[in-house]
Design an enzyme around this catalytic site. Structure first.
Site, short mmCIF file in Angstrom:
data_model
loop_
_atom_site.label_atom_id
_atom_site.label_comp_id
_atom_site.label_asym_id
_atom_site.label_seq_id
_atom_site.Cartn_x
_atom_site.Cartn_y
_atom_site.Cartn_z
N SER A 1 4.08 -9.29 -12.36
CA SER A 1 4.51 -8.45 -11.24
C SER A 1 5.42 -7.32 -11.75
CB SER A 1 5.18 -9.32 -10.18
OG SER A 1 5.37 -8.62 -8.98
N HIS B 1 -0.34 -6.72 -8.21
CA HIS B 1 -0.70 -7.12 -6.83
C HIS B 1 -1.74 -6.11 -6.31
CE1 HIS B 1 2.69 -9.98 -6.58
NE2 HIS B 1 3.45 -9.04 -7.10
N GLU C 1 -3.58 -10.13 -8.38
CA GLU C 1 -2.81 -11.36 -8.48
C GLU C 1 -3.61 -12.45 -9.21
OE1 GLU C 1 -1.58 -12.24 -4.46
OE2 GLU C 1 -0.25 -10.49 -4.39
#
Lengths: 269, 269
Positions: free
Chosen positions: A132, A174, A201
């Site tokens: 992330s 994401h 993801e």
């Protein structure tokens, strides 16, 4: 192809966030295999709740067989500057950046002895992993803001310099889940020298030398702007919708590989 | 470029849904200008609540200066087959398809006298407009199902034949807003002969002859598969994530034009 990539000697594991921690753990298991019997340093510098995050990763990496998982906490830039704190990196096999806010990573770690340590680790064949925000920070530049799920307007995203552990790329995460194709296209339009890499993801790229390989359940979108023939990104009106012609887009899934120097994908080997 | 497009003589106004009906009404105003003093037939065949939709469009088109707005209701296929019901199309300047479910449009109107009327209208220079489901139905094929906001898996979208009013294209709508790039890429991978056109909300293409022009506040994504060098779309495993190399992607905004025969964009003229 206008970009020259510097090849790191070690391995980068760049994860699009929300990697599986319960079932097959394909991505974290790959990190565990790379770390072997060595020490993994986990830093939650990106997060406002670093202790909880560290504990959860310590637990899952322990379950996957890494015995030596230690925390490197960097609550403020002074701690990134403090050489004594980075002793845990001496002899470590790798470092893992958790999610959170990528600007916390770059503002607190950029140009510190800690980053010098991390670069040395990579130089000497170590593993640098990030998920992330931790993934975004690995690139040369990174997106730090930008509306999701609407077509990019010239003014509604922001780019900042990343840690530069992988040169010549801008990483977004994401990716499909937050509808980020628009902002990555806009960011690459700013300067097509950078290659855009959008990672879903539970999906990661394993970069070594001048290439990477995809693992995990989602896709990796590579935005190559080298053929772009026209764009309106340099116009002044911030609310204007992006125009961008002749982008080359690759969608990669597990097993696919990509040559960063040639900007060419390849299928499962 | 492998597709040959047949040029309609009239004008197609293909809208990505949620077009502005309150403020400038850029798109609906363009339709009103094209209709002039003529009659506009509105059909809410796509909708389960056709009467409400018709009334709301009658009101807004009336405000924009169209005096003669009439409804063509097609509650079931028998009504599409009934020649007498289509008298309202005789001498009409155009027809507008509202949103709803694109399969209601194609299953109830496909291969009926009503569709023959609409083709004649287009042949003779009339206006065919559609928004949302009404936009999708205009293409040669259309997406009727498919997960949003996640990378396309080979098996998680469905394509059906459209009305074919614009040949050689597959149109998708609510495009950036619903994160539909993944499903359109998958659909174009099925057969790159079709050109993919993803239209954002409050955005439209005005197609005439072999070209179109973009109006409205969002973007239009053109997915050109003619350079695709590899894909895994023909594999059997439905849960596999799409792999697709060398897609050409164009992002167009208001004022941009596109040549469907040459598959080339052009900037604002």
């Amino acid at each position: 192809v206008s970009t020259s990539f510097e090849a790191p000697h070690g391995t980068l594991v760049i994860i699009g966030g929300h990697e599986d921690k319960e079932r097959d753990c394909v991505i974290l298991r790959e990190i565990a295999a790379l770390i072997g019997n060595g020490r993994l340093v986990v830093t939650a510098v990106a997060s406002a709740h670093p202790e909880e995050l560290f504990q959860s990763y310590k637990q899952v990496f322990g379950r996957l067989g890494i015995g030596d998982v230690v925390e490197l906490s960097v609550g403020k830039r002074a701690e990134g500057l403090d050489q004594a704190r980075q002793k845990v990196l001496d002899g470590a096999a790798g470092i893992f950046f958790t999610g959170g806010d990528q600007l916390r990573i770059t503002s607190q770690v950029g140009d510190t002895p800690m980053l010098a340590h991390i670069n040395q680790l990579l130089e000497h064949g170590g593993v640098i992993a990030g998920t992330s925000a931790g993934a975004s920070a690995i690139g040369e530049a990174m997106l730090v803001q930008g509306g999701n799920d609407q077509s990019h307007r010239i003014g509604n995203f922001r780019v900042a310099p990343g840690l530069g552990l992988l040169h010549g790329v801008m990483i977004d995460q994401h990716f499909a889940e937050r509808g980020r194709i628009g902002r990555l296209l806009g960011a690459i339009a700013l300067n097509p020298r950078l290659l855009g890499i959008g990672i879903d993801e539970d999906t990661a790229i394993i970069a070594r030398g001048l290439g990477f390989r995809v693992i995990g359940s989602g896709a990796v979108y590579v935005v190559d702007g080298s053929r772009i023939s026209a764009s309106n990104i340099a116009e002044q009106e911030e609310r204007k919708t992006l125009s961008l012609f002749d982008v080359t887009l690759h969608v990669l899934s597990t097993g696919d590989t990509f040559d960063l120097a040639k900007r060419r994908p390849a299928g499962e080997s």
